[in-house]
Design an enzyme around this catalytic site. Structure first.
Site, short mmCIF file in Angstrom:
data_model
loop_
_atom_site.label_atom_id
_atom_site.label_comp_id
_atom_site.label_asym_id
_atom_site.label_seq_id
_atom_site.Cartn_x
_atom_site.Cartn_y
_atom_site.Cartn_z
N LYS A 95 74.68 46.87 50.87
CA LYS A 95 75.26 48.22 50.86
C LYS A 95 75.74 48.54 49.46
CE LYS A 95 79.32 48.57 50.76
NZ LYS A 95 80.79 48.52 50.70
N ASP B 172 82.85 48.85 57.55
CA ASP B 172 81.55 49.05 56.90
C ASP B 172 80.37 48.76 57.83
OD1 ASP B 172 82.70 49.80 54.56
OD2 ASP B 172 82.29 47.93 53.48
#
Ligand code: C5P
Length: 301
Positions: A14, A146
């Site tokens: 990410k 997340d």
């Protein structure tokens, strides 16, 4: 039980192209506006049916992880998904999970969260079950702020603490070098050292080129992280010297990224950087484009 064959899932890194800290909740958590994309380079997970649950780790950073961190998140993801599957009246038989840990741990690129999300995707395939997206999203959020965005693994804007997600379909593919000095920074310490917690949100306007749009954005966690770990400044300067169009830190660090005009240039830069600091981590990769942008790389002009 017949072996249904092995399922492989990539846990894409990410990348916070931008991260604006816009406020703080009553519970102390900070409100964030994040422009996020995902690198094709990441951890790899394999899932196969087994007589009993087991978990194995390998890869450059597998040993560093030991018994803590992402493996727990992988196991927690497995257990929570299994609970939901059983509740839905379906079968969730024992599984062997192999995590190939290729991303540096606790480094601002969501390794553990990406592993957890890949576990939710992989086991859904292995168990041949398709839970409603809202149920999967809820399990994901329960595993970490997340994890929902990693479940999507396509360009997006995330707000709140990461749970309010909006896809960015016109985000191009970027050639990128990931760079990490293989030293950790403490996320709570970075947040604690923030000068101001109410900064301007991501602007809604777009420049003609994505690169210019991203240049106008920030990672508000970068100044406090640089103060804690001077190597972040050092590695950013090295990326810039290799001709990166834009250099920034991801998450709370210490991974930084440089955007390049092409994958070939990114690869050449990674080779040079590795020669300069063979003890650090440099990885050339490409990001996953938005769904309207199939494989188009950002151009100069
Ligand atoms: O999400 P993660 O477990 O990495 O967060 C570690 C710490 O960072 C939290 O306990 C909190 O102190 C801080 N944090 C925060 N606001 C966020 C995310 C993390 O203050 N949105």
């Amino acid at each position: 039980m017949p072996d249904k064959g092995m399922i492989v899932e990539d846990a894409f890194a990410k990348i916070n192209l931008a991260l604006h800290v816009t406020g703080q909740r009553d519970d102390g958590y900070h409100l964030l506006d994040m422009l996020v994309t995902f690198a094709r380079h990441g951890d790899r997970l394999e899932f196969s049916t087994a007589d009993k649950d087991s978990f194995e780790m390998s890869g450059r950073f597998g040993a560093a992880l030991g018994d803590a961190g992402a493996d727990n998140l992988v196991i927690r993801a497995r257990d929570r998904l299994r609970d939901a599957v059983l509740q839905a009246g379906a079968d969730a038989p024992p599984v062997h999970i192999h995590l190939q840990k290729k991303l540096p741990i606790a480094s601002g690129i969501g390794g553990g969260s990406a592993d957890a999300a890949a576990t939710l995707r992989g086991l859904s395939r292995l168990w041949n079950i398709s839970l409603p997206a809202s149920v999967l999203d809820e399990i994901a959020l329960g595993l970490g702020a997340d994890v929902p965005m990693c479940l999507h693994s396509t360009p997006l804007i995330a707000r709140g603490i990461g749970e309010l997600i909006e896809p960015v379909a016109d985000m191009p593919q970027f050639a990128m070098v990931l760079a990490n000095p293989l030293k950790g920074v403490s996320t709570p310490e970075v947040f604690r050292r923030l000068g101001t917690k109410t900064n301007p949100p991501l602007s809604t306007g777009r420049a003609a080129h994505w690169l210019d749009t991203i240049r106008l954005m920030r990672n508000d966690l970068e100044p406090p992280a640089r103060a804690l770990l001077p190597e972040i400044g050092e590695i950013s300067a090295m990326l810039a010297e290799q001709g990166a169009d834009l250099v920034r830190m991801s998450g709370s660090g210490a991974t930084c990224f440089g955007l390049f005009q092409s994958f070939e240039l990114a690869e050449a830069a990674a080779v040079m950087l590795h020669r300069q600091r063979p003890d650090w981590y440099f990885q050339a990769t490409e990001t996953i484009p938005g769904e309207n942008m199939d494989g188009e790389e950002h151009g100069r002009s």
